[in-house]
Design a protein around this motif. Structure first.
Motif, PDB file in Angstrom:
ATOM      1  N   ASN A  21      67.527  21.833 115.274  1.00  0.00           N
ATOM      2  CA  ASN A  21      66.188  22.439 115.305  1.00  0.00           C
ATOM      3  C   ASN A  21      65.091  21.495 114.819  1.00  0.00           C
ATOM      4  O   ASN A  21      63.941  21.902 114.680  1.00  0.00           O
ATOM      5  N   GLU A  22      65.448  20.244 114.556  1.00  0.00           N
ATOM      6  CA  GLU A  22      64.465  19.254 114.092  1.00  0.00           C
ATOM      7  C   GLU A  22      63.742  18.623 115.273  1.00  0.00           C
ATOM      8  O   GLU A  22      64.118  18.823 116.434  1.00  0.00           O
ATOM      9  N   SER A  23      62.725  17.841 114.971  1.00  0.00           N
ATOM     10  CA  SER A  23      61.961  17.151 116.017  1.00  0.00           C
ATOM     11  C   SER A  23      62.851  16.138 116.741  1.00  0.00           C
ATOM     12  O   SER A  23      63.882  15.712 116.237  1.00  0.00           O
ATOM     13  N   GLU A  24      62.403  15.751 117.926  1.00  0.00           N
ATOM     14  CA  GLU A  24      63.113  14.749 118.724  1.00  0.00           C
ATOM     15  C   GLU A  24      63.275  13.452 117.932  1.00  0.00           C
ATOM     16  O   GLU A  24      64.332  12.830 117.949  1.00  0.00           O
ATOM     17  N   GLU A  25      62.205  13.071 117.212  1.00  0.00           N
ATOM     18  CA  GLU A  25      62.237  11.848 116.392  1.00  0.00           C
ATOM     19  C   GLU A  25      63.315  11.929 115.317  1.00  0.00           C
ATOM     20  O   GLU A  25      64.068  10.976 115.106  1.00  0.00           O
ATOM     21  N   LYS A  26      63.365  13.047 114.625  1.00  0.00           N
ATOM     22  CA  LYS A  26      64.342  13.234 113.547  1.00  0.00           C
ATOM     23  C   LYS A  26      65.766  13.227 114.116  1.00  0.00           C
ATOM     24  O   LYS A  26      66.673  12.612 113.536  1.00  0.00           O
ATOM     25  N   GLN A  27      65.953  13.877 115.262  1.00  0.00           N
ATOM     26  CA  GLN A  27      67.272  13.904 115.896  1.00  0.00           C
ATOM     27  C   GLN A  27      67.709  12.491 116.276  1.00  0.00           C
ATOM     28  O   GLN A  27      68.866  12.116 116.095  1.00  0.00           O
ATOM     29  N   GLN A  28      66.766  11.694 116.783  1.00  0.00           N
ATOM     30  CA  GLN A  28      67.065  10.311 117.165  1.00  0.00           C
ATOM     31  C   GLN A  28      67.427   9.477 115.927  1.00  0.00           C
ATOM     32  O   GLN A  28      68.369   8.704 115.943  1.00  0.00           O
ATOM     33  N   GLU A  29      66.672   9.687 114.851  1.00  0.00           N
ATOM     34  CA  GLU A  29      66.934   8.967 113.601  1.00  0.00           C
ATOM     35  C   GLU A  29      68.333   9.288 113.070  1.00  0.00           C
ATOM     36  O   GLU A  29      69.078   8.395 112.665  1.00  0.00           O
ATOM     37  N   VAL A  30      68.698  10.559 113.099  1.00  0.00           N
ATOM     38  CA  VAL A  30      70.014  10.995 112.616  1.00  0.00           C
ATOM     39  C   VAL A  30      71.119  10.427 113.508  1.00  0.00           C
ATOM     40  O   VAL A  30      72.162   9.976 113.017  1.00  0.00           O
ATOM     41  N   LEU A  31      70.875  10.401 114.817  1.00  0.00           N
ATOM     42  CA  LEU A  31      71.850   9.845 115.754  1.00  0.00           C
ATOM     43  C   LEU A  31      72.068   8.352 115.464  1.00  0.00           C
ATOM     44  O   LEU A  31      73.204   7.872 115.450  1.00  0.00           O
ATOM     45  N   GLU A  32      70.990   7.637 115.182  1.00  0.00           N
ATOM     46  CA  GLU A  32      71.095   6.212 114.850  1.00  0.00           C
ATOM     47  C   GLU A  32      71.865   6.004 113.546  1.00  0.00           C
ATOM     48  O   GLU A  32      72.672   5.085 113.434  1.00  0.00           O
ATOM     49  N   LEU A  33      71.621   6.875 112.566  1.00  0.00           N
ATOM     50  CA  LEU A  33      72.349   6.778 111.292  1.00  0.00           C
ATOM     51  C   LEU A  33      73.833   7.110 111.481  1.00  0.00           C
ATOM     52  O   LEU A  33      74.698   6.460 110.881  1.00  0.00           O
ATOM     53  N   ALA A  34      74.121   8.090 112.321  1.00  0.00           N
ATOM     54  CA  ALA A  34      75.523   8.447 112.600  1.00  0.00           C
ATOM     55  C   ALA A  34      76.229   7.282 113.297  1.00  0.00           C
ATOM     56  O   ALA A  34      77.377   6.957 112.979  1.00  0.00           O
ATOM     57  N   THR A  35      75.532   6.635 114.232  1.00  0.00           N
ATOM     58  CA  THR A  35      76.090   5.476 114.932  1.00  0.00           C
ATOM     59  C   THR A  35      76.317   4.322 113.958  1.00  0.00           C
ATOM     60  O   THR A  35      77.365   3.673 113.975  1.00  0.00           O
ATOM     61  N   LEU A  36      75.334   4.084 113.087  1.00  0.00           N
ATOM     62  CA  LEU A  36      75.456   3.037 112.071  1.00  0.00           C
ATOM     63  C   LEU A  36      76.664   3.318 111.172  1.00  0.00           C
ATOM     64  O   LEU A  36      77.449   2.411 110.865  1.00  0.00           O
ATOM     65  N   ASN A  37      76.835   4.565 110.788  1.00  0.00           N
ATOM     66  CA  ASN A  37      77.960   4.961 109.947  1.00  0.00           C
ATOM     67  C   ASN A  37      79.290   4.670 110.640  1.00  0.00           C
ATOM     68  O   ASN A  37      80.206   4.100 110.039  1.00  0.00           O
ATOM     69  N   ASN A  38      79.395   5.024 111.920  1.00  0.00           N
ATOM     70  CA  ASN A  38      80.636   4.780 112.669  1.00  0.00           C
ATOM     71  C   ASN A  38      80.930   3.284 112.786  1.00  0.00           C
ATOM     72  O   ASN A  38      82.064   2.848 112.581  1.00  0.00           O
ATOM     73  N   LYS A  39      79.902   2.496 113.098  1.00  0.00           N
ATOM     74  CA  LYS A  39      80.087   1.042 113.229  1.00  0.00           C
ATOM     75  C   LYS A  39      80.451   0.420 111.890  1.00  0.00           C
ATOM     76  O   LYS A  39      81.298  -0.466 111.812  1.00  0.00           O
ATOM     77  N   ALA A  40      79.801   0.890 110.825  1.00  0.00           N
ATOM     78  CA  ALA A  40      80.092   0.368 109.481  1.00  0.00           C
ATOM     79  C   ALA A  40      81.555   0.630 109.133  1.00  0.00           C
ATOM     80  O   ALA A  40      82.265  -0.271 108.666  1.00  0.00           O
ATOM     81  N   TYR A  41      82.010   1.836 109.393  1.00  0.00           N
ATOM     82  CA  TYR A  41      83.388   2.188 109.056  1.00  0.00           C
ATOM     83  C   TYR A  41      84.386   1.380 109.895  1.00  0.00           C
ATOM     84  O   TYR A  41      85.359   0.837 109.364  1.00  0.00           O
ATOM     85  N   GLN A  42      84.132   1.300 111.210  1.00  0.00           N
ATOM     86  CA  GLN A  42      85.036   0.546 112.090  1.00  0.00           C
ATOM     87  C   GLN A  42      85.135  -0.915 111.650  1.00  0.00           C
ATOM     88  O   GLN A  42      86.209  -1.510 111.682  1.00  0.00           O
ATOM     89  N   THR A  43      84.029  -1.487 111.231  1.00  0.00           N
ATOM     90  CA  THR A  43      84.003  -2.892 110.830  1.00  0.00           C
ATOM     91  C   THR A  43      84.623  -3.102 109.456  1.00  0.00           C
ATOM     92  O   THR A  43      85.480  -3.963 109.282  1.00  0.00           O
ATOM     93  N   LEU A  44      84.207  -2.313 108.484  1.00  0.00           N
ATOM     94  CA  LEU A  44      84.657  -2.542 107.107  1.00  0.00           C
ATOM     95  C   LEU A  44      86.098  -2.107 106.860  1.00  0.00           C
ATOM     96  O   LEU A  44      86.728  -2.583 105.922  1.00  0.00           O
ATOM     97  N   SER A  45      86.629  -1.232 107.693  1.00  0.00           N
ATOM     98  CA  SER A  45      88.010  -0.785 107.481  1.00  0.00           C
ATOM     99  C   SER A  45      89.019  -1.659 108.224  1.00  0.00           C
ATOM    100  O   SER A  45      90.219  -1.504 108.050  1.00  0.00           O
ATOM    101  N   ASN A  46      88.545  -2.609 109.046  1.00  0.00           N
ATOM    102  CA  ASN A  46      89.437  -3.492 109.799  1.00  0.00           C
ATOM    103  C   ASN A  46      89.331  -4.918 109.235  1.00  0.00           C
ATOM    104  O   ASN A  46      88.269  -5.537 109.317  1.00  0.00           O
ATOM    105  N   PRO A  47      90.419  -5.449 108.662  1.00  0.00           N
ATOM    106  CA  PRO A  47      90.350  -6.765 108.004  1.00  0.00           C
ATOM    107  C   PRO A  47      89.806  -7.898 108.884  1.00  0.00           C
ATOM    108  O   PRO A  47      89.008  -8.703 108.417  1.00  0.00           O
TER     109      PRO A  47
END
Length: 176
Positions: free
Chosen positions: A45-71
């Protein structure tokens, strides 16, 4: 002139020091916490901008985990983050290593033309021995860096990183 996009700092994102061996429990805990916090359903129910920001943070979180958890990914990432390794860099391996690899490459070519189970076993054992030695040297160096933050260790770590990449390509030839 194109401006290179700055790489995100996953360690900063997870509030961790830059290390080759970060606390993986903390990495996992941060990943799950951020996965909840930045779940798109909570922002429907948030603005398009806020939804995009959250999507970018979720993507960053996934990439961070994939990178930092793999030696392997983490090693390359730390070296890139510190400016030690550049993407698609033409790194010159030491001549002694290349000479050693030339012998193995010749043996592999011989095996392509004349398959020989015994010789294949010997070549695989030789490659495995080199791989284990490199892995041991690398492990000692990264542990020492994590304890001391001694950046003079980076050239040796970089060299082993590229040697390991070379060995990985050899192994691909062994197991097509």
């Amino acid at each position: 002139m194109s401006e290179q996009k700055k790489q995100p700092n996953y360690f900063e994102f997870y509030e961790l020091p830059i290390q080759f061996n970060p606390d993986l429990n903390t990495v996992k805990t941060k990943f799950y916490a951020f996965s909840k916090k930045f779940h798109p359903d909570f922002y429907a129910n948030e603005s398009e901008e806020k939804q995009q920001e959250v999507l970018e943070l979720a993507t960053l979180n996934n990439k961070a985990y994939q990178t930092l958890s793999n030696p392997k990914k983490r090693l390359k990432y730390v070296l890139e983050l510190k400016g030690i390794v550049e993407t698609d860099e033409g790194y010159q391996l030491p001549q002694t290593f290349l000479m050693e690899m030339m012998d193995i490459n010749e043996a592999l070519m011989d095996l392509e033309f004349e398959p020989d189970v015994e010789k294949m076993i010997q070549v695989k054992a030789g490659i495995s021995s080199i791989e284990n030695q490199l892995s041991s040297e690398l492990n000692n160096l990264v542990v020492k860096y994590d304890e001391t933050s001694d950046e003079s260790l980076f050239p040796a770590i970089k060299d082993i990183h590229y040697r390991e990449k070379y060995i990985a390509r050899l192994k691909e030839r062994l197991n097509p």
